[in-house]
Scaffold this motif. Structure first.
Motif, short mmCIF file in Angstrom:
data_model
loop_
_atom_site.label_atom_id
_atom_site.label_comp_id
_atom_site.label_asym_id
_atom_site.label_seq_id
_atom_site.Cartn_x
_atom_site.Cartn_y
_atom_site.Cartn_z
N LYS A 106 127.60 1.09 56.20
CA LYS A 106 127.27 1.97 57.32
C LYS A 106 125.83 1.71 57.76
CE LYS A 106 130.53 5.56 55.86
NZ LYS A 106 130.70 6.99 55.48
N SER A 107 125.64 0.56 58.38
CA SER A 107 124.30 0.12 58.75
C SER A 107 123.63 1.07 59.73
CB SER A 107 124.37 -1.28 59.37
OG SER A 107 125.05 -2.18 58.53
N ALA A 108 124.34 1.46 60.77
CA ALA A 108 123.76 2.34 61.78
C ALA A 108 123.36 3.68 61.18
CB ALA A 108 124.74 2.53 62.94
N ALA A 109 124.22 4.24 60.34
CA ALA A 109 123.92 5.53 59.71
C ALA A 109 122.69 5.43 58.82
CB ALA A 109 125.13 5.99 58.90
N LEU A 110 122.55 4.32 58.10
CA LEU A 110 121.38 4.11 57.26
C LEU A 110 120.11 4.07 58.10
CD1 LEU A 110 120.09 3.39 54.49
CD2 LEU A 110 120.57 0.99 55.02
N CYS A 111 120.17 3.35 59.22
CA CYS A 111 118.99 3.24 60.08
C CYS A 111 118.63 4.58 60.71
CB CYS A 111 119.24 2.20 61.17
SG CYS A 111 119.25 0.50 60.57
N TYR A 112 119.63 5.32 61.18
CA TYR A 112 119.36 6.63 61.75
C TYR A 112 118.75 7.57 60.71
CZ TYR A 112 121.66 5.84 66.25
OH TYR A 112 121.98 5.39 67.51
N GLY A 113 119.22 7.46 59.47
CA GLY A 113 118.73 8.34 58.43
C GLY A 113 117.31 8.05 57.99
N LEU A 114 116.93 6.76 57.96
CA LEU A 114 115.61 6.38 57.42
C LEU A 114 114.62 5.89 58.47
CD1 LEU A 114 116.65 4.58 54.11
CD2 LEU A 114 115.94 6.95 54.45
N LEU A 115 115.12 5.49 59.64
CA LEU A 115 114.23 5.04 60.71
C LEU A 115 114.28 5.94 61.94
CD1 LEU A 115 114.88 1.17 60.60
CD2 LEU A 115 112.99 2.44 59.55
N GLY A 116 115.28 6.81 61.98
CA GLY A 116 115.42 7.69 63.12
C GLY A 116 115.99 7.02 64.35
N ALA A 117 116.39 5.76 64.22
CA ALA A 117 116.95 5.00 65.33
C ALA A 117 117.72 3.83 64.76
CB ALA A 117 115.85 4.51 66.27
N SER A 118 118.56 3.22 65.59
CA SER A 118 119.35 2.09 65.14
C SER A 118 119.51 1.10 66.29
CB SER A 118 120.72 2.54 64.65
OG SER A 118 121.55 1.42 64.38
N PRO A 119 119.48 -0.20 66.01
CA PRO A 119 119.69 -1.19 67.07
C PRO A 119 121.15 -1.31 67.49
CG PRO A 119 119.43 -2.29 64.96
CD PRO A 119 119.15 -0.83 64.72
N GLY A 120 122.07 -0.69 66.73
CA GLY A 120 123.49 -0.74 67.05
C GLY A 120 124.06 0.65 67.11
N ASP A 121 125.29 0.78 67.57
CA ASP A 121 125.93 2.09 67.63
C ASP A 121 126.56 2.44 66.29
OD1 ASP A 121 128.52 0.84 67.51
OD2 ASP A 121 128.38 0.46 69.65
N ASP A 122 127.16 3.60 66.23
CA ASP A 122 127.72 4.09 64.97
C ASP A 122 128.86 3.22 64.46
OD1 ASP A 122 127.25 7.54 65.94
OD2 ASP A 122 125.94 6.19 64.83
N GLU A 123 129.46 2.45 65.34
CA GLU A 123 130.58 1.61 64.93
C GLU A 123 130.13 0.25 64.42
OE1 GLU A 123 132.98 4.66 65.76
OE2 GLU A 123 133.74 2.73 65.05
N SER A 124 128.85 -0.07 64.62
CA SER A 124 128.36 -1.43 64.33
C SER A 124 128.09 -1.64 62.85
CB SER A 124 127.09 -1.71 65.12
OG SER A 124 127.34 -1.64 66.51
N ASN A 125 128.34 -2.84 62.41
CA ASN A 125 127.95 -3.27 61.07
C ASN A 125 127.02 -4.47 61.23
OD1 ASN A 125 129.41 -1.43 59.47
ND2 ASN A 125 131.30 -2.55 59.86
N PHE A 126 125.82 -4.34 60.75
CA PHE A 126 124.86 -5.43 60.84
C PHE A 126 124.05 -5.45 59.55
CE2 PHE A 126 123.45 -1.62 63.00
CZ PHE A 126 122.22 -1.35 62.42
#
Length: 232
Positions: A112-132
């Protein structure tokens, strides 16, 4: 010593053959901006207060000469006047990173790459469906370079994590491509007060040794790892 040296192909064997010899390419990705003063208490708490002040410089072709003298069997440079190597003490003195503590092993996959980024960076380069698996330095800089004077503590912690990620991927442990940082380091930055409990210096040295070993192969073109430390 002669019995230790393996007969595997080594880049030094190509030195006298101009048709196959080439200098290794390596880059250091300077962050391009200094950390905001508001971030320094968080960076200091994480153990990266000295590392963030590292000034990068252009790499010279002597990097290739060092690799040509590297012996993977002993993890040392074989020079005319004897042997030498890069040590954990060098890492500690150059960057002020902890060299004792829990090992940094990373993770095999982040689902869950996007969820991790939102949780620790407050933003994500991809949407909730993305895996990066990587974050681009250009995205990190554009998102976190400029901070509001009224930034909340949560926003400052996110920006501090983003800055540390850039240091890790751009200076301390870059790969040969050197334009992204792997997402595997981000979970280790969740609690900034606990970041210094990891032996970051050991990870930096281990990756440099790995890159030196890999690039002794004659077909190697690019070299990663902490080249600032190697050249210094």
């Amino acid at each position: 010593m002669a019995s230790l040296i393996r007969k595997d192909p080594h880049i030094s064997n190509t030195v006298n053959n101009m048709d196959s010899y080439h200098a290794l390419r390596g880059w250091v990705n300077g962050l391009g901006y200094s950390p905001d003063a508001q971030l320094m208490p968080y960076l200091e708490s994480a153990g990266f207060g000295s590392a963030v002040l590292t000034r990068t410089f252009d790499l010279r072709y002597e990097i290739s000469a060092l690799v040509e003298s590297w012996r993977p069997e002993t993890h040392t440079f074989h020079l005319l006047y004897g042997e030498c190597t890069v040590t954990l003490e060098d890492v500690a003195l150059h960057f002020g990173l902890p060299i004792i503590g829990s090992a940094i092993t990373g993770v095999n996959a982040i689902t869950k790459s996007a969820a991790l980024c939102y949780g620790l960076l407050g933003a994500s380069p991809g949407d909730d469906e993305s895996n990066f698996s990587d974050l681009k330095f250009t995205w990190l800089k554009a998102k976190f370079e400029h901070l509001s004077v009224n930034a909340t503590e949560e926003e400052l912690m996110c920006a501090a994590r983003a800055y540390i990620m850039q240091i890790i991927g751009g200076v301390l442990m870059p790969n040969a491509n050197n334009n992204k940082v792997h997402l595997q380091y981000l979970p280790l930055l969740a609690d900034l007060r606990n970041v210094r409990s990891y032996s970051w210096g050991s990870a930096v040295l281990a990756m440099l040794y790995h890159e030196l070993y890999r690039t002794t192969k004659p077909d190697a073109i690019d070299i990663g790892g902490c080249l600032v430390l190697l050249q210094s």
